[in-house]
Enzyme design. Structure first.
Site, PDB file in Angstrom:
ATOM      1  N   HIS A 209       6.724 -49.539 -35.897  1.00  0.00           N
ATOM      2  CA  HIS A 209       6.751 -49.960 -34.695  1.00  0.00           C
ATOM      3  C   HIS A 209       8.170 -49.463 -33.979  1.00  0.00           C
ATOM      4  CE1 HIS A 209       3.203 -52.562 -34.631  1.00  0.00           C
ATOM      5  NE2 HIS A 209       3.065 -52.128 -35.700  1.00  0.00           N
TER       6      HIS A 209
ATOM      7  N   GLN B 228      -1.101 -54.290 -33.351  1.00  0.00           N
ATOM      8  CA  GLN B 228      -1.670 -54.052 -34.541  1.00  0.00           C
ATOM      9  C   GLN B 228      -2.674 -54.790 -35.350  1.00  0.00           C
ATOM     10  OE1 GLN B 228       1.126 -52.046 -37.440  1.00  0.00           O
ATOM     11  NE2 GLN B 228      -0.330 -52.349 -39.013  1.00  0.00           N
TER      12      GLN B 228
ATOM     13  N   CYS C 234       9.500 -50.554 -31.374  1.00  0.00           N
ATOM     14  CA  CYS C 234       9.980 -51.685 -30.667  1.00  0.00           C
ATOM     15  C   CYS C 234      10.915 -52.599 -31.514  1.00  0.00           C
ATOM     16  CB  CYS C 234       8.860 -52.635 -29.914  1.00  0.00           C
ATOM     17  SG  CYS C 234       7.669 -53.191 -30.995  1.00  0.00           S
TER      18      CYS C 234
ATOM     19  N   CYS D 249       2.797 -50.600 -28.456  1.00  0.00           N
ATOM     20  CA  CYS D 249       2.929 -52.027 -28.419  1.00  0.00           C
ATOM     21  C   CYS D 249       2.756 -52.702 -26.954  1.00  0.00           C
ATOM     22  CB  CYS D 249       4.366 -52.312 -28.928  1.00  0.00           C
ATOM     23  SG  CYS D 249       5.077 -54.179 -28.734  1.00  0.00           S
ATOM     24  N   GLU D 250       1.968 -53.564 -26.836  1.00  0.00           N
ATOM     25  CA  GLU D 250       1.653 -54.423 -25.716  1.00  0.00           C
ATOM     26  C   GLU D 250       2.823 -55.172 -25.208  1.00  0.00           C
ATOM     27  OE1 GLU D 250      -0.799 -58.257 -26.318  1.00  0.00           O
ATOM     28  OE2 GLU D 250      -2.228 -56.256 -26.149  1.00  0.00           O
ATOM     29  N   HIS D 251       3.682 -55.438 -25.936  1.00  0.00           N
ATOM     30  CA  HIS D 251       4.991 -56.315 -25.487  1.00  0.00           C
ATOM     31  C   HIS D 251       5.955 -55.399 -24.940  1.00  0.00           C
ATOM     32  CE1 HIS D 251       3.116 -58.680 -28.931  1.00  0.00           C
ATOM     33  NE2 HIS D 251       2.689 -59.323 -27.729  1.00  0.00           N
ATOM     34  N   HIS D 252       6.219 -54.279 -25.529  1.00  0.00           N
ATOM     35  CA  HIS D 252       7.463 -53.492 -24.910  1.00  0.00           C
ATOM     36  C   HIS D 252       7.004 -52.114 -24.413  1.00  0.00           C
ATOM     37  CE1 HIS D 252       9.031 -56.386 -27.904  1.00  0.00           C
ATOM     38  NE2 HIS D 252       9.990 -56.565 -27.181  1.00  0.00           N
TER      39      HIS D 252
END
Length: 197
Positions: free
Chosen positions: A157, A129, A159, A88-91
């Protein structure tokens, strides 16, 4: 790019990766969170962490293999349950699941293993995704020029499972359809039935 680790093992890593710098940064990161790395079980943890992330960000190179559609095959080709592992590019926590990829051939057919390679190529990077699903479909459209493409990705996910809402087991489903797989109701239904028989 392939790097040699301190154990003389071969490790795949993304281009430009510096495992020594990543190890130092991992050590500092863990220390900032109060995680000690001075016991026999944790002294190599920063290096292992650096190697783990390098491996998760390194797709295997491949050459696209297509063949003339000599028999004029004009029905769906679907490969189900292709493993998906991404971050996940956020976490920067993993998301894992499966991809189902199909296409309607035109003048060329694709080596079946290449469908899994394309999924891996786009998954092995910080990602969301929805974008991953679209990238696989767009790449197949551009490279193969089929009469239609369908991609469905189902993933859990971490996250979402390990932090925040902590919804362990929740699965996110995304789809990207093009050509006849999108525009023909019968072909669309056939693809979705093949994905979830």
């Amino acid at each position: 790019m392939t790097l040699t680790t301190t154990d003389d093992l071969r490790l795949d890593a993304p281009p430009g990766a510096d495992l020594d710098a990543a190890e130092s940064a991992a050590r500092a990161f863990l220390a900032a969170l109060g995680v000690r790395c001075d016991s026999p079980g944790t002294e190599r943890s920063p290096r292992r962490m650096a190697e783990a992330y390098a491996a998760m960000l390194a797709p295997r190179p491949f050459a696209m293999t297509t063949f003339p559609n000599d028999e004029g095959y004009d029905e769906l080709v679907v490969v189900r349950s292709i493993p998906v592992q991404s971050l996940c590019e956020h976490h920067l926590l993993p998301f894992v699941g499966v991809a189902h990829v199909g296409y309607l051939p035109d003048g060329r057919i694709l080596g079946l293993s290449k469908l899994a390679r394309v999924v891996e190529m786009f998954a092995r990077r910080p990602q969301v995704q929805e974008r991953l699903t679209r990238q696989v479909a767009d790449w197949l459209d551009a490279e193969l020029a089929p009469r239609g493409v369908g991609v469905v990705v189902e993933a859990e996910h971490l996250c979402m499972a390990l932090r925040g809402v902590r919804a362990v087991g929740a699965v996110t489903t995304t789809s990207a359809l093009s050509g006849l797989v999108r525009d023909s109701p019968a072909t669309r239904a056939e693809f979705l039935a093949a994905v979830h028989p």
